[in-house]
Design a protein around this motif. Structure first.
Motif, short mmCIF file in Angstrom:
data_model
loop_
_atom_site.label_atom_id
_atom_site.label_comp_id
_atom_site.label_asym_id
_atom_site.label_seq_id
_atom_site.Cartn_x
_atom_site.Cartn_y
_atom_site.Cartn_z
N CYS A 120 -28.71 -26.03 -19.82
CA CYS A 120 -29.18 -26.62 -18.56
C CYS A 120 -29.61 -25.54 -17.58
CB CYS A 120 -28.08 -27.49 -17.96
SG CYS A 120 -28.46 -28.07 -16.30
N LYS A 121 -28.79 -24.51 -17.47
CA LYS A 121 -29.11 -23.44 -16.52
C LYS A 121 -30.42 -22.75 -16.90
CE LYS A 121 -26.12 -20.81 -14.37
NZ LYS A 121 -25.79 -21.18 -12.99
N LYS A 122 -30.59 -22.52 -18.19
CA LYS A 122 -31.80 -21.83 -18.64
C LYS A 122 -33.03 -22.73 -18.47
CE LYS A 122 -33.63 -19.01 -22.37
NZ LYS A 122 -34.92 -19.65 -22.40
N GLU A 123 -32.90 -23.97 -18.90
CA GLU A 123 -34.03 -24.90 -18.85
C GLU A 123 -34.53 -25.12 -17.43
OE1 GLU A 123 -35.54 -26.42 -21.44
OE2 GLU A 123 -36.93 -27.57 -20.16
N ASN A 124 -33.57 -25.20 -16.50
CA ASN A 124 -33.92 -25.58 -15.14
C ASN A 124 -33.84 -24.45 -14.13
OD1 ASN A 124 -34.32 -28.56 -15.55
ND2 ASN A 124 -32.24 -28.36 -16.36
N ASP A 125 -33.67 -23.23 -14.65
CA ASP A 125 -33.64 -22.05 -13.78
C ASP A 125 -32.65 -22.23 -12.63
OD1 ASP A 125 -34.38 -19.52 -13.02
OD2 ASP A 125 -36.11 -20.17 -11.83
N VAL A 126 -31.45 -22.65 -12.99
CA VAL A 126 -30.39 -22.90 -11.99
C VAL A 126 -29.83 -21.56 -11.52
CG1 VAL A 126 -28.17 -24.02 -11.58
CG2 VAL A 126 -29.85 -25.10 -13.10
N PRO A 127 -29.76 -21.35 -10.19
CA PRO A 127 -29.31 -20.04 -9.68
C PRO A 127 -27.89 -19.70 -10.11
CG PRO A 127 -30.28 -21.37 -7.92
CD PRO A 127 -30.14 -22.27 -9.11
N LEU A 128 -27.63 -18.40 -10.11
CA LEU A 128 -26.29 -17.90 -10.42
C LEU A 128 -25.26 -18.56 -9.50
CD1 LEU A 128 -25.38 -15.66 -12.42
CD2 LEU A 128 -25.27 -14.10 -10.47
N GLY A 129 -24.18 -19.07 -10.07
CA GLY A 129 -23.13 -19.67 -9.24
C GLY A 129 -23.30 -21.17 -9.03
N ASP A 130 -24.50 -21.72 -9.33
CA ASP A 130 -24.72 -23.16 -9.21
C ASP A 130 -24.80 -23.79 -10.60
OD1 ASP A 130 -24.88 -23.16 -6.42
OD2 ASP A 130 -27.00 -22.59 -6.48
N PHE A 131 -24.48 -25.07 -10.66
CA PHE A 131 -24.49 -25.79 -11.94
C PHE A 131 -25.00 -27.21 -11.74
CE2 PHE A 131 -21.27 -22.55 -12.25
CZ PHE A 131 -21.50 -22.00 -13.50
N ARG A 132 -25.81 -27.68 -12.68
CA ARG A 132 -26.21 -29.10 -12.67
C ARG A 132 -25.30 -29.93 -13.55
NH1 ARG A 132 -32.75 -29.69 -12.85
NH2 ARG A 132 -33.25 -28.35 -11.08
N THR A 133 -24.60 -29.26 -14.44
CA THR A 133 -23.63 -29.95 -15.27
C THR A 133 -22.47 -29.00 -15.53
OG1 THR A 133 -23.29 -31.25 -17.28
CG2 THR A 133 -24.67 -29.29 -17.49
N ARG A 134 -21.34 -29.54 -15.84
CA ARG A 134 -20.15 -28.74 -16.13
C ARG A 134 -19.29 -29.51 -17.11
NH1 ARG A 134 -19.79 -30.02 -10.19
NH2 ARG A 134 -18.95 -32.13 -10.22
N VAL A 135 -18.36 -28.80 -17.74
CA VAL A 135 -17.39 -29.45 -18.62
C VAL A 135 -16.02 -29.12 -18.07
CG1 VAL A 135 -16.49 -29.62 -20.97
CG2 VAL A 135 -18.93 -29.23 -20.61
N VAL A 136 -15.25 -30.15 -17.73
CA VAL A 136 -13.95 -29.91 -17.10
C VAL A 136 -12.83 -30.46 -17.98
CG1 VAL A 136 -14.88 -29.93 -14.75
CG2 VAL A 136 -14.11 -32.06 -15.78
N GLU A 137 -11.67 -29.84 -17.85
CA GLU A 137 -10.47 -30.32 -18.54
C GLU A 137 -9.73 -31.28 -17.64
OE1 GLU A 137 -9.39 -26.23 -21.01
OE2 GLU A 137 -7.88 -27.19 -19.75
N LYS A 138 -9.39 -32.44 -18.17
CA LYS A 138 -8.65 -33.43 -17.39
C LYS A 138 -7.33 -33.72 -18.10
CE LYS A 138 -11.43 -34.15 -14.02
NZ LYS A 138 -11.07 -33.93 -12.65
N THR A 139 -6.24 -33.54 -17.40
CA THR A 139 -4.93 -33.82 -17.98
C THR A 139 -4.42 -35.14 -17.44
OG1 THR A 139 -4.53 -31.45 -17.98
CG2 THR A 139 -2.63 -32.86 -18.38
N GLU A 140 -3.88 -35.96 -18.34
CA GLU A 140 -3.33 -37.26 -17.93
C GLU A 140 -1.87 -37.36 -18.33
OE1 GLU A 140 -5.72 -40.21 -19.83
OE2 GLU A 140 -7.46 -39.84 -18.55
N GLY A 141 -1.12 -38.20 -17.63
CA GLY A 141 0.28 -38.46 -17.98
C GLY A 141 1.22 -37.50 -17.29
N THR A 142 2.51 -37.62 -17.65
CA THR A 142 3.54 -36.73 -17.10
C THR A 142 4.30 -36.09 -18.26
OG1 THR A 142 4.98 -38.67 -16.97
CG2 THR A 142 3.92 -37.98 -14.93
N PHE A 143 4.78 -34.88 -18.04
CA PHE A 143 5.48 -34.12 -19.07
C PHE A 143 6.68 -34.91 -19.60
CE2 PHE A 143 8.67 -31.12 -20.50
CZ PHE A 143 7.94 -30.33 -21.36
#
Ligand code: SF4
Ligand code: SF4
Length: 186
Positions: A23-46
């Motif tokens: 995405c960054k390469k295709e759309n020439d997204v500036p350093l430090g900015d993102f049009r998409t990201r992948v995040v870790e989501k934790t659910e529940g309790t230990f």
């Protein structure tokens, strides 16, 4: 008229970040900015914890607060394909859209002075190609297509699986759907 949408099959994501880089390469997204990201989501309790990987991007909402809050008409919903896009020449960089988006999907391109975000790679879609993030996804976690076509990959994926949208209660009517790794919540 096509009704473009994306399905994120979270069962297939391996967090390789190829989509983010493409995405960054295709759309020439500036350093430090993102049009998409992948995040870790934790659910529940230990100790009953589980983790999901979630790709996030603009949801191309059918009821988009970013568009309603734009004072210049720069942000708009394209009636021909349903994508939420930007007329850059009209943008004054006021950040109203950034504040209005409940998904943190927008940023200001400081180099060029306008708001920016995912466009579903409209330029590629017009040429019959998939968005760059979809084309590069090695796990086939990202699926793109036309909801109006019952034979499209997105229509099939949504028909065959339980899916959810992010912040459904916000009333934004997102066009990015998630098939969760652990299935339908109990
Ligand atoms: Fe607008 Fe945010 Fe919805 Fe994208 S996700 S259409 S930027 S409100
Ligand atoms: Fe509209 Fe640009 Fe202001 Fe966003 S930053 S609300 S697109 S004028």
């Amino acid at each position: 008229m096509p009704k473009y949408a994306m399905v994120i099959d979270q069962r297939r994501c391996v967090a390789c970040m190829a989509c983010v880089v493409a995405c960054k390469k295709e759309n020439d997204v500036p350093l430090g900015d993102f049009r998409t990201r992948v995040v870790e989501k934790t659910e529940g309790t230990f100790p009953q914890l589980r983790m999901e990987l979630r790709s996030e991007l603009c949801n191309h909402c059918d009821n988009p607060p970013c568009v309603y809050n734009c004072p210049t008409g720069a942000s708009y919903k394209n009636k021909d394909n349903g994508m939420v896009l930007l007329k850059k020449y009209r943008c004054v960089g006021c950040k109203s859209c950034v504040a209005a988006c409940p998904y943190d999907a927008r940023y200001i391109n400081e180099e060029k002075g306008f708001a920016d975000k995912c466009t579903f790679c409209e330029h590629r879609v017009k040429e019959g190609k998939e968005p760059a993030c979809v084309a590069t996804c090695i796990g086939k976690s990202r699926i793109f297509g036309d909801l109006e076509d019952p034979k499209s990959a997105v229509s099939i994926a949504l028909r065959e699986n339980h899916s959810e949208v992010l912040l459904a209660s916000a009333g934004t009517k997102p066009r990015v759907f998630y098939i969760k790794k652990y299935g339908k919540p109990e």
